[in-house]
Design a protein around this motif. Sequence first.
Motif, mmCIF file in Angstrom:
data_model
loop_
_atom_site.group_PDB
_atom_site.id
_atom_site.type_symbol
_atom_site.label_atom_id
_atom_site.label_comp_id
_atom_site.label_asym_id
_atom_site.label_seq_id
_atom_site.Cartn_x
_atom_site.Cartn_y
_atom_site.Cartn_z
ATOM 1 N N ALA A 108 -58.440 -5.131 16.129
ATOM 2 C CA ALA A 108 -57.604 -3.931 16.057
ATOM 3 C C ALA A 108 -57.436 -3.554 14.586
ATOM 4 C CB ALA A 108 -56.249 -4.175 16.721
ATOM 5 N N VAL A 109 -56.856 -2.398 14.356
ATOM 6 C CA VAL A 109 -56.531 -1.967 13.001
ATOM 7 C C VAL A 109 -55.048 -1.617 12.944
ATOM 8 C CG1 VAL A 109 -58.831 -1.177 12.345
ATOM 9 C CG2 VAL A 109 -57.287 0.391 13.545
ATOM 10 N N LEU A 110 -54.486 -1.785 11.758
ATOM 11 C CA LEU A 110 -53.088 -1.468 11.518
ATOM 12 C C LEU A 110 -53.039 -0.221 10.646
ATOM 13 C CD1 LEU A 110 -50.052 -2.244 11.606
ATOM 14 C CD2 LEU A 110 -50.475 -3.703 9.616
ATOM 15 N N ILE A 111 -52.443 0.843 11.191
ATOM 16 C CA ILE A 111 -52.357 2.117 10.487
ATOM 17 C C ILE A 111 -50.910 2.594 10.521
ATOM 18 C CG2 ILE A 111 -53.172 4.500 10.371
ATOM 19 C CD1 ILE A 111 -55.643 3.608 11.977
ATOM 20 N N ASP A 112 -50.313 2.747 9.348
ATOM 21 C CA ASP A 112 -48.930 3.236 9.241
ATOM 22 C C ASP A 112 -47.989 2.457 10.151
ATOM 23 O OD1 ASP A 112 -49.743 5.179 7.409
ATOM 24 O OD2 ASP A 112 -50.180 6.631 8.991
ATOM 25 N N GLY A 113 -48.162 1.155 10.178
ATOM 26 C CA GLY A 113 -47.271 0.293 10.943
ATOM 27 C C GLY A 113 -47.559 0.234 12.432
ATOM 28 N N LYS A 114 -48.634 0.881 12.892
ATOM 29 C CA LYS A 114 -48.984 0.875 14.304
ATOM 30 C C LYS A 114 -50.345 0.209 14.502
ATOM 31 C CE LYS A 114 -46.443 5.152 15.294
ATOM 32 N NZ LYS A 114 -46.547 6.539 15.824
ATOM 33 N N TYR A 115 -50.488 -0.482 15.646
ATOM 34 C CA TYR A 115 -51.722 -1.202 15.958
ATOM 35 C C TYR A 115 -52.589 -0.368 16.900
ATOM 36 C CZ TYR A 115 -49.137 -5.199 14.122
ATOM 37 O OH TYR A 115 -48.414 -6.051 13.320
ATOM 38 N N PHE A 116 -53.898 -0.339 16.619
ATOM 39 C CA PHE A 116 -54.835 0.405 17.449
ATOM 40 C C PHE A 116 -56.022 -0.484 17.807
ATOM 41 C CE2 PHE A 116 -52.453 3.514 15.043
ATOM 42 C CZ PHE A 116 -52.132 4.468 16.001
ATOM 43 N N ASP A 117 -56.308 -0.537 19.094
ATOM 44 C CA ASP A 117 -57.365 -1.384 19.636
ATOM 45 C C ASP A 117 -58.741 -0.808 19.300
ATOM 46 O OD1 ASP A 117 -59.053 -2.927 21.211
ATOM 47 O OD2 ASP A 117 -57.841 -2.746 23.031
ATOM 48 N N VAL A 118 -59.640 -1.659 18.767
ATOM 49 C CA VAL A 118 -61.018 -1.215 18.517
ATOM 50 C C VAL A 118 -62.020 -2.115 19.254
ATOM 51 C CG1 VAL A 118 -60.501 -0.108 16.307
ATOM 52 C CG2 VAL A 118 -61.158 -2.539 16.348
ATOM 53 N N SER A 119 -61.530 -2.825 20.276
ATOM 54 C CA SER A 119 -62.399 -3.754 21.003
ATOM 55 C C SER A 119 -63.467 -3.040 21.829
ATOM 56 C CB SER A 119 -61.572 -4.669 21.901
ATOM 57 O OG SER A 119 -60.875 -3.927 22.890
ATOM 58 N N ALA A 120 -63.316 -1.739 22.052
ATOM 59 C CA ALA A 120 -64.363 -0.985 22.751
ATOM 60 C C ALA A 120 -65.600 -0.805 21.871
ATOM 61 C CB ALA A 120 -63.819 0.380 23.169
ATOM 62 N N PHE A 121 -65.431 -1.005 20.571
ATOM 63 C CA PHE A 121 -66.526 -0.777 19.633
ATOM 64 C C PHE A 121 -67.084 -2.066 19.031
ATOM 65 C CE2 PHE A 121 -63.522 2.760 19.537
ATOM 66 C CZ PHE A 121 -64.349 3.841 19.805
ATOM 67 N N PHE A 122 -66.245 -3.115 18.956
ATOM 68 C CA PHE A 122 -66.638 -4.361 18.300
ATOM 69 C C PHE A 122 -66.159 -5.551 19.119
ATOM 70 C CE2 PHE A 122 -65.441 -1.174 15.117
ATOM 71 C CZ PHE A 122 -66.673 -0.963 14.505
ATOM 72 N N GLN A 123 -66.980 -6.606 19.121
ATOM 73 C CA GLN A 123 -66.585 -7.810 19.850
ATOM 74 C C GLN A 123 -65.459 -8.537 19.146
ATOM 75 O OE1 GLN A 123 -69.532 -10.925 19.984
ATOM 76 N NE2 GLN A 123 -68.657 -11.824 21.828
#
Length: 282
Positions: A15-30
């Motif tokens: 996931a990535v942390l942007i402005d204090g919020k977490y966003f899932d990127v598991s659809a793109f990377f293992q």
Amino acid sequence: MKLVRLGALNNEKPAVLIDGKYFDVSAFFQDFNEAFFEQGELEKLEDIVKNEILEEVSKPERIGSCVARPSKIICVGLNYADHAKETGAAIPTEPILFFKSTSALSGPYDDVIIPKNSVKTDWEVEFAIVIGKKASYVSEEQAYDYIAGYCLHNDISEREFQLERGGNWSKGKGCDTFAPLGPFLATKEEIQDVHNLNMWLDINGKRFQTSNTKQLIFNVAQIVSYISQFMTLLPGDVISTGTPHGVGLGLNPPVFLKPGDVMTLGMDGLGEQKQKAVAYTV
């Protein structure tokens, strides 16, 4: 960017942390593992963050180590002059290297297990480097080209195992949970000056360590270049650069962790960690 891994132990998702919020990127990377860095996926991730609508993770159940288990965790010993002095050691003329076992890797808020028969488990706040591409015989001038980013590390150490049981330091460094890493990996552009970062560590709310990376004896470029003369650094490898004064071993009398103690530590630009020490159980 700030890279994080979310989820239960051994089932984390990138996931990535942007402005204090977490966003899932598991659809793109293992995962944020060796293959991720080796294949140049960091650049792809940057494009995805800019152009894709990502799913927010509102309440992560757990934050894991910011990188998946690397091929190696390499540590630099006695890399702050004040720490060498408090332990009675000479200031090194070359970097002192040792390894932590990769099975020691843990999340930044996971409990730290005091090992079976341990009476001298200690703390060490450290600045860590994450390698971005294969590095062998790298010059100091080239060193930053091989770095993916940086993170916070608590180099937990069992001093009796390390110093009184013969052999090298690794016996006191590689116990389970002895390498809390994160909470995130900050890519290079996130950190303006790696040699001017304040760092600190508290035990039960009392400050024990305070320093700045400008106190490093061997700087980041020197460390990466030096290690690469002796071994190939692989993408995702972690290099921990040493701790300043204020460890339990250096106090008079020495103070070591006991069950229930809480460690809180942090660095400029790299977030904070918090761990409770717990007794080993079968």
